[in-house]
Design a protein around this motif. Structure first.
Motif, PDB file in Angstrom:
ATOM      1  N   ASN A 206      -8.828  32.788  29.394  1.00 41.10           N
ATOM      2  CA  ASN A 206      -7.990  32.062  28.499  1.00 41.10           C
ATOM      3  C   ASN A 206      -8.549  30.481  27.980  1.00 41.10           C
ATOM      4  N   HIS A 207      -9.834  29.862  28.815  1.00 38.77           N
ATOM      5  CA  HIS A 207     -10.596  29.097  28.561  1.00 38.77           C
ATOM      6  C   HIS A 207     -11.191  28.995  26.800  1.00 38.77           C
ATOM      7  N   CYS A 208     -11.173  29.776  26.043  1.00 41.39           N
ATOM      8  CA  CYS A 208     -11.376  30.443  25.347  1.00 41.39           C
ATOM      9  C   CYS A 208     -10.680  29.850  23.709  1.00 41.39           C
ATOM     10  N   PHE A 209      -8.834  29.585  24.322  1.00 43.37           N
ATOM     11  CA  PHE A 209      -7.692  29.352  23.677  1.00 43.37           C
ATOM     12  C   PHE A 209      -8.434  27.468  23.038  1.00 43.37           C
ATOM     13  N   PHE A 210      -8.987  26.914  24.519  1.00 42.91           N
ATOM     14  CA  PHE A 210      -9.341  25.487  23.721  1.00 42.91           C
ATOM     15  C   PHE A 210      -9.921  24.912  23.067  1.00 42.91           C
ATOM     16  N   PHE A 211     -10.877  26.314  22.586  1.00 41.87           N
ATOM     17  CA  PHE A 211     -12.043  26.172  21.417  1.00 41.87           C
ATOM     18  C   PHE A 211     -11.081  26.069  20.490  1.00 41.87           C
ATOM     19  N   PRO A 212     -10.385  26.362  19.701  1.00 42.28           N
ATOM     20  CA  PRO A 212     -10.096  26.091  18.078  1.00 42.28           C
ATOM     21  C   PRO A 212      -8.752  24.620  18.138  1.00 42.28           C
ATOM     22  N   ALA A 213      -7.624  24.760  19.791  1.00 42.27           N
ATOM     23  CA  ALA A 213      -7.202  23.308  19.588  1.00 42.27           C
ATOM     24  C   ALA A 213      -8.268  22.400  19.957  1.00 42.27           C
ATOM     25  N   LEU A 214      -9.299  22.516  20.544  1.00 39.98           N
ATOM     26  CA  LEU A 214     -10.069  21.227  20.110  1.00 39.98           C
ATOM     27  C   LEU A 214     -10.056  20.702  18.835  1.00 39.98           C
ATOM     28  N   ILE A 215     -10.379  22.241  17.938  1.00 41.86           N
ATOM     29  CA  ILE A 215     -12.117  22.006  16.843  1.00 41.86           C
ATOM     30  C   ILE A 215     -10.212  20.726  15.906  1.00 41.86           C
ATOM     31  N   ALA A 216      -8.815  21.772  15.926  1.00 36.04           N
ATOM     32  CA  ALA A 216      -8.051  21.403  15.138  1.00 36.04           C
ATOM     33  C   ALA A 216      -7.878  19.071  16.005  1.00 36.04           C
ATOM     34  N   ILE A 217      -7.852  19.084  17.122  1.00 44.02           N
ATOM     35  CA  ILE A 217      -7.546  17.956  17.155  1.00 44.02           C
ATOM     36  C   ILE A 217      -9.014  16.813  17.103  1.00 44.02           C
ATOM     37  N   MET A 218     -10.146  17.749  16.955  1.00 44.14           N
ATOM     38  CA  MET A 218     -11.564  16.464  16.381  1.00 44.14           C
ATOM     39  C   MET A 218     -10.972  16.724  14.890  1.00 44.14           C
ATOM     40  N   ILE A 219     -10.087  17.476  14.278  1.00 47.04           N
ATOM     41  CA  ILE A 219     -10.233  17.754  12.534  1.00 47.04           C
ATOM     42  C   ILE A 219      -8.938  16.102  12.746  1.00 47.04           C
ATOM     43  N   LEU A 220      -7.345  16.500  13.290  1.00 48.40           N
ATOM     44  CA  LEU A 220      -7.060  15.591  13.510  1.00 48.40           C
ATOM     45  C   LEU A 220      -7.333  13.621  13.391  1.00 48.40           C
ATOM     46  N   PHE A 221      -8.232  13.770  14.645  1.00 48.00           N
ATOM     47  CA  PHE A 221      -8.733  12.467  15.133  1.00 48.00           C
ATOM     48  C   PHE A 221      -9.765  11.538  13.911  1.00 48.00           C
TER      49      PHE A 221
END
Length: 192
Positions: free
Chosen positions: A130-145
């Motif tokens: 389930n740690h794989c779920f962090f990958f798209p989450a972090l990409i979305a946050i990086m795009i945001l910030f």
């Protein structure tokens, strides 16, 4: 009521919630054209359909074993709510879209954490995948910030988000298939 009937009722309720959420999102899909809105909604629908498949093949089996809890149901509803809010905010509100989409993946991780913590199995491979779920989450946050443009006008941002999700899906399901195969071999050989 037998435990399997309780679990089956919960699964049917979650199916109903998925149907409402996805059905509502289909109404947001514009007619087939080459617009960002069309492809963005198609992407979001693929994301939630993969989540639905994951739910039925990897999570609902626990409901049939009498393991479901109220907190699991709450997580399932909030996961779908985060996805729905992402779909509703797309494409007009990029920040809300990215926050909700990231929240969708983070909530999936928290749901797995809560589930495996309740079983005392935080060391299990099923939790660690389930740690794989962090990958798209972090990409979305990086795009945001770190993004200066709207996600709508940047094909690079879209590509990074889609590729990040595809990597997460590929990694999660590859781990699942390999470990299930390994367990099946061990079971057939009488090791476990």
């Amino acid at each position: 009521m037998a435990e399997s009937q309780k679990g089956g009722t919960r699964v049917a309720f979650v199916d109903f919630i998925y149907a409402i959420v996805v059905g509502t999102a289909f109404a947001l899909v514009p007619p087939v054209d080459l617009s960002v809105r069309f492809f963005g909604m198609l992407f979001l629908i693929l994301v939630v359909l993969e989540d639905f498949y994951l739910y039925h093949t990897q999570i609902a089996v626990y409901a049939d074993q009498g393991v479901p809890s109220f907190s699991a149901l709450v997580f399932e509803i909030f996961i779908l709510l985060a996805w729905y809010l992402a779909a509703m905010s797309f494409p007009d509100k990029s920040r809300a879209f990215l926050i909700c989409l990231s929240g969708f993946f983070v909530l999936k991780w928290f749901a797995g954490f809560a589930h495996f913590a309740s079983l005392g199995q935080l060391g299990d491979w099923r939790f660690h995948r389930n740690h794989c779920f962090f990958f798209p989450a972090l990409i979305a946050i990086m795009i945001l910030f770190f993004g200066e443009q709207s996600i709508i006008t940047s094909s690079k941002k879209w590509i990074s988000l889609v590729v990040g999700w595809l990597i997460q899906v590929s990694a999660w399901w590859t781990i699942t298939r390999l470990m299930e195969r390994k367990q099946q071999i061990r079971t057939n050989n009488g090791i476990e």
